[in-house]
Design a protein around this motif. Sequence first.
Motif, short mmCIF file in Angstrom:
data_model
loop_
_atom_site.label_atom_id
_atom_site.label_comp_id
_atom_site.label_asym_id
_atom_site.label_seq_id
_atom_site.Cartn_x
_atom_site.Cartn_y
_atom_site.Cartn_z
N GLN A 176 0.83 -1.19 0.00
CA GLN A 176 0.00 0.00 0.00
C GLN A 176 0.87 1.25 0.00
O GLN A 176 1.82 1.36 0.78
N MET A 177 0.58 2.17 -0.91
CA MET A 177 1.32 3.43 -1.00
C MET A 177 0.30 4.55 -1.10
O MET A 177 -0.57 4.54 -1.97
N ASP A 178 0.40 5.53 -0.21
CA ASP A 178 -0.58 6.61 -0.17
C ASP A 178 -0.71 7.32 -1.51
O ASP A 178 -1.82 7.64 -1.96
N SER A 179 0.41 7.58 -2.15
CA SER A 179 0.37 8.32 -3.42
C SER A 179 -0.36 7.54 -4.51
O SER A 179 -1.04 8.14 -5.35
N LEU A 180 -0.24 6.21 -4.49
CA LEU A 180 -0.93 5.41 -5.50
C LEU A 180 -2.42 5.30 -5.19
O LEU A 180 -3.25 5.24 -6.10
N ASP A 181 -2.77 5.27 -3.89
CA ASP A 181 -4.18 5.33 -3.53
C ASP A 181 -4.78 6.63 -4.05
O ASP A 181 -5.90 6.66 -4.57
N GLY A 182 -4.03 7.73 -3.87
CA GLY A 182 -4.49 9.01 -4.37
C GLY A 182 -4.58 9.06 -5.88
O GLY A 182 -5.52 9.66 -6.43
N LEU A 183 -3.64 8.45 -6.56
CA LEU A 183 -3.69 8.39 -8.03
C LEU A 183 -4.92 7.61 -8.50
O LEU A 183 -5.54 7.97 -9.50
N ARG A 184 -5.26 6.55 -7.77
CA ARG A 184 -6.46 5.78 -8.11
C ARG A 184 -7.70 6.65 -7.95
O ARG A 184 -8.61 6.63 -8.78
N GLY A 185 -7.73 7.42 -6.86
CA GLY A 185 -8.85 8.33 -6.67
C GLY A 185 -8.91 9.41 -7.73
O GLY A 185 -9.99 9.76 -8.22
N ILE B 203 3.83 7.96 -11.97
CA ILE B 203 3.83 6.89 -10.96
C ILE B 203 5.22 6.70 -10.38
O ILE B 203 5.39 6.61 -9.15
N LEU B 204 6.23 6.60 -11.24
CA LEU B 204 7.60 6.39 -10.76
C LEU B 204 8.05 7.54 -9.85
O LEU B 204 8.73 7.33 -8.85
N SER B 205 7.68 8.75 -10.21
CA SER B 205 8.03 9.90 -9.39
C SER B 205 7.26 9.87 -8.07
O SER B 205 7.82 10.13 -7.01
N ALA B 206 5.98 9.52 -8.13
CA ALA B 206 5.13 9.54 -6.94
C ALA B 206 5.56 8.51 -5.90
O ALA B 206 5.42 8.75 -4.69
N VAL B 207 6.11 7.38 -6.33
CA VAL B 207 6.47 6.32 -5.37
C VAL B 207 7.93 6.37 -4.95
O VAL B 207 8.32 5.70 -3.99
N LYS C 188 3.34 14.33 -2.66
CA LYS C 188 2.50 15.00 -1.67
C LYS C 188 1.11 15.29 -2.22
O LYS C 188 0.10 15.16 -1.52
N LEU C 189 1.06 15.71 -3.49
CA LEU C 189 -0.23 16.03 -4.11
C LEU C 189 -1.15 14.81 -4.13
O LEU C 189 -2.32 14.89 -3.73
N PHE C 190 -0.62 13.69 -4.57
CA PHE C 190 -1.47 12.50 -4.70
C PHE C 190 -1.63 11.73 -3.39
O PHE C 190 -2.30 10.70 -3.37
N SER C 191 -1.02 12.23 -2.33
CA SER C 191 -1.18 11.61 -1.02
C SER C 191 -2.19 12.33 -0.14
O SER C 191 -2.41 11.93 1.01
N ILE C 192 -2.82 13.39 -0.66
CA ILE C 192 -3.78 14.12 0.16
C ILE C 192 -5.00 13.25 0.45
O ILE C 192 -5.36 12.37 -0.33
N LYS C 193 -5.62 13.48 1.59
CA LYS C 193 -6.66 12.58 2.10
C LYS C 193 -7.86 12.45 1.18
O LYS C 193 -8.41 11.36 1.03
N ILE C 194 -8.29 13.54 0.56
CA ILE C 194 -9.49 13.47 -0.26
C ILE C 194 -9.28 12.55 -1.47
O ILE C 194 -10.17 11.78 -1.84
N LEU C 195 -8.08 12.59 -2.06
CA LEU C 195 -7.80 11.71 -3.19
C LEU C 195 -7.68 10.26 -2.74
O LEU C 195 -8.14 9.34 -3.42
#
Length: 370
Positions: free
Chosen positions: A12-21, A281-285, A293-300
């Motif tokens: 589980q990676m927060d940034s990828l969860d955010g990217l999915r959102g 994706i590579l940059s985010a992980v 940080k952008l794709f790890s925000i809670k709403i996403l």
Amino acid sequence: MIHMEISDKQFQMDSLDGLRGFAALLVVFSHTSNQGAFFLPLLDLSGVGKSGVFLFFLLSSFLLTLPLLRKGKDIFTFPVMSHYWQRRFFRIYPLYTLYLLLGVVSTWILVTFIGKSGRGIPFELTWFEFLKHLALLEGKGVTWSIAVEFKFYFILPILILVIVYIRQFGTAAIVSLLTFLMIASQIISPQSESLTNDARLLPYMPIFILGIFIAVLHEHINKNKPNHKVMMTLKWLGFIGVIGVIIMTPVIYSKITGVSVPKNYFHKQFIAYSIFWSFIILSAVNIDGIIQKLFSIKILRFYGTLSFSLYLFHPVYISLLMRLNLNSYLAAWLVLLSSTITAYLTFVILEKPISRYKLKFKSDPSQVKL
């Protein structure tokens, strides 16, 4: 805040969860824009829904490849395959089946009691079509992408096993294999010849192959401490990916070039979209920077948890609310609100409980993390 209980905590990676959102919201924003309903003035995202779907495909390929790579030659042991297929089946089919049943039942009700043929919620569906959808032979509405992705699940373990055996010859051998597969897929089924909402897997194979490639690359980066130059390259590739995805928004591309293009102008540009999203994706992980940080925000991340239900049900509310002749901005926000509530309820009532269900065997697959 709900969390990703349906995902493996190890991967589980927060940034990828955010990217999915973000991918799910892209689809919603695009489909509302297609109907002339905008969330904000000038926020016309018509035509970017496919970009969101391609991001879904890429994320699935990336996230499923990582654990299989770590299993190595044990991929086709019973515990690993049992757990793999249970997670794939229980993640998709229970909600998917209920969604299709809604179409069948609503079609019957509208014909029998109201005399309206050719309609259904979310779409008209006969029992025969219901079975074809379950067998992944057909895809109406947004369900075409489910057929595509689930077919990929069948071939992924085979591809990973091949990679496991050839990686002893180095990363170059893996890159050569994946490059060959990319070229072969374009020779057999060029992206330019794909159909609209094509339920076949082959046209979209470049996306899934790139997902495997960046998973292999990510594993390599994590095993070998990258130097500053590599990290800076990943950082700037992420920005290039963001710029590329933005430019491929039809309304923005039209303004930049001065040439008006239709909303489906980039729908068959699978490879370009996949490359740009791969950079992101590579940059985010790997890079602790703006993109991560952008794709790890809670709403996403919240919408990442609800992404499957949101993806399925938002067309229902678009269809219903567009009939009411509401203010376009109000209609867009009501679509998002209604879809979010429905997605949250289906997650809590169905998706989350079912994700915990496991068939027990003598060789307990629950001991295998995938």
